[in-house]
Write a protein that holds these residues in place. Structure first.
Motif, PDB file in Angstrom:
ATOM      1  N   ARG A  45      -3.666   1.583  -8.907  1.00 22.43           N
ATOM      2  CA  ARG A  45      -5.221   1.977  -9.229  1.00 22.43           C
ATOM      3  C   ARG A  45      -5.330   3.262  -8.103  1.00 22.43           C
ATOM      4  NH1 ARG A  45      -8.094  -3.483  -9.022  1.00 22.43           N
ATOM      5  NH2 ARG A  45      -7.605  -4.261 -11.023  1.00 22.43           N
ATOM      6  N   LYS A  46      -4.776   3.172  -6.890  1.00 23.62           N
ATOM      7  CA  LYS A  46      -4.954   4.108  -5.973  1.00 23.62           C
ATOM      8  C   LYS A  46      -4.224   5.547  -6.290  1.00 23.62           C
ATOM      9  CE  LYS A  46      -5.352   1.190  -2.013  1.00 23.62           C
ATOM     10  NZ  LYS A  46      -4.812   0.640  -0.694  1.00 23.62           N
ATOM     11  N   ILE A  47      -2.977   5.512  -7.020  1.00 23.78           N
ATOM     12  CA  ILE A  47      -2.308   6.707  -7.384  1.00 23.78           C
ATOM     13  C   ILE A  47      -2.819   7.146  -8.623  1.00 23.78           C
ATOM     14  CG2 ILE A  47      -0.348   6.301  -5.627  1.00 23.78           C
ATOM     15  CD1 ILE A  47       1.291   5.451  -8.105  1.00 23.78           C
ATOM     16  N   VAL A  49       0.331  -0.188  -5.968  1.00 24.55           N
ATOM     17  CA  VAL A  49      -0.670   1.114  -5.831  1.00 24.55           C
ATOM     18  C   VAL A  49      -1.343   1.721  -6.997  1.00 24.55           C
ATOM     19  CG1 VAL A  49       0.405   0.912  -3.391  1.00 24.55           C
ATOM     20  CG2 VAL A  49       1.115   2.374  -5.348  1.00 24.55           C
ATOM     21  N   ASP A  76       1.003  -0.924  -0.006  1.00 20.18           N
ATOM     22  CA  ASP A  76      -0.119   0.020   0.054  1.00 20.18           C
ATOM     23  C   ASP A  76       0.819   1.040  -0.025  1.00 20.18           C
ATOM     24  OD1 ASP A  76       0.802   0.384   2.783  1.00 20.18           O
ATOM     25  OD2 ASP A  76      -0.846  -0.486   3.428  1.00 20.18           O
ATOM     26  N   VAL A  77       0.327   2.438   0.043  1.00 17.61           N
ATOM     27  CA  VAL A  77       1.138   3.623  -0.014  1.00 17.61           C
ATOM     28  C   VAL A  77       1.845   4.024   1.106  1.00 17.61           C
ATOM     29  CG1 VAL A  77       0.777   6.310  -0.230  1.00 17.61           C
ATOM     30  CG2 VAL A  77      -0.713   4.712  -1.630  1.00 17.61           C
ATOM     31  N   ARG A 121      -1.454  12.049  -3.358  1.00 16.07           N
ATOM     32  CA  ARG A 121      -2.056  10.953  -4.140  1.00 16.07           C
ATOM     33  C   ARG A 121      -3.747  11.368  -4.389  1.00 16.07           C
ATOM     34  NH1 ARG A 121      -1.290   8.499   0.561  1.00 16.07           N
ATOM     35  NH2 ARG A 121      -3.054   7.357   1.472  1.00 16.07           N
ATOM     36  N   GLY A 122      -4.367  11.969  -3.033  1.00  9.96           N
ATOM     37  CA  GLY A 122      -5.631  11.957  -3.072  1.00  9.96           C
ATOM     38  C   GLY A 122      -6.122  13.727  -3.450  1.00  9.96           C
TER      39      GLY A 122
END
Length: 109
Positions: free
Chosen positions: A58-60, A56, A12-13, A107-108
């Motif tokens: 997809r998350k970033i 990660v 994870d991040v 990232r968010g």
């Protein structure tokens, strides 16, 4: 007695941020000075980084992933060119570590 170096892929991040912090401290050769991970080297550390980036992705987001993957390749080139930390290239590689950490922290946003 050495232990086999089983890759530790960041999942994870947060784990990826930890891996980058480790890279900052152990660059440019990534050799384990205590001898627990005798097989740890530039090759294994970048394998873990790049596989962690894939985890990660997809998350970033795809664009940030591609930017960070390119930064990883560039960082590796810098560290390979300065294994003795003598000509400034390792310093440039560490700057990329910091940039990657910054990209992950946003990232968010």
């Amino acid at each position: 007695m050495s232990r086999p170096n089983i890759p530790s892929i960041p999942q994870d991040v947060g784990e990826l941020m930890d891996h980058l912090a480790f890279m900052m401290l152990s660059s440019p050769t990534f050799k384990d000075k205590l001898g627990y991970f005798q097989n740890q080297n530039l090759e294994t550390v970048f394998y873990e980084l790049n596989e962690g980036l894939a985890q990660v992705r997809r998350k970033i987001g795809q664009q940030r992933y591609e930017t960070m993957r390119a930064a990883s390749d560039q960082m590796r080139t810098h560290f390979e060119a300065d294994p003795e930390d003598a000509n400034g290239r390792a310093r440039e590689g560490r700057k990329l570590v910091l940039e990657m950490r910054e990209m992950l922290s946003k990232r968010g946003k």
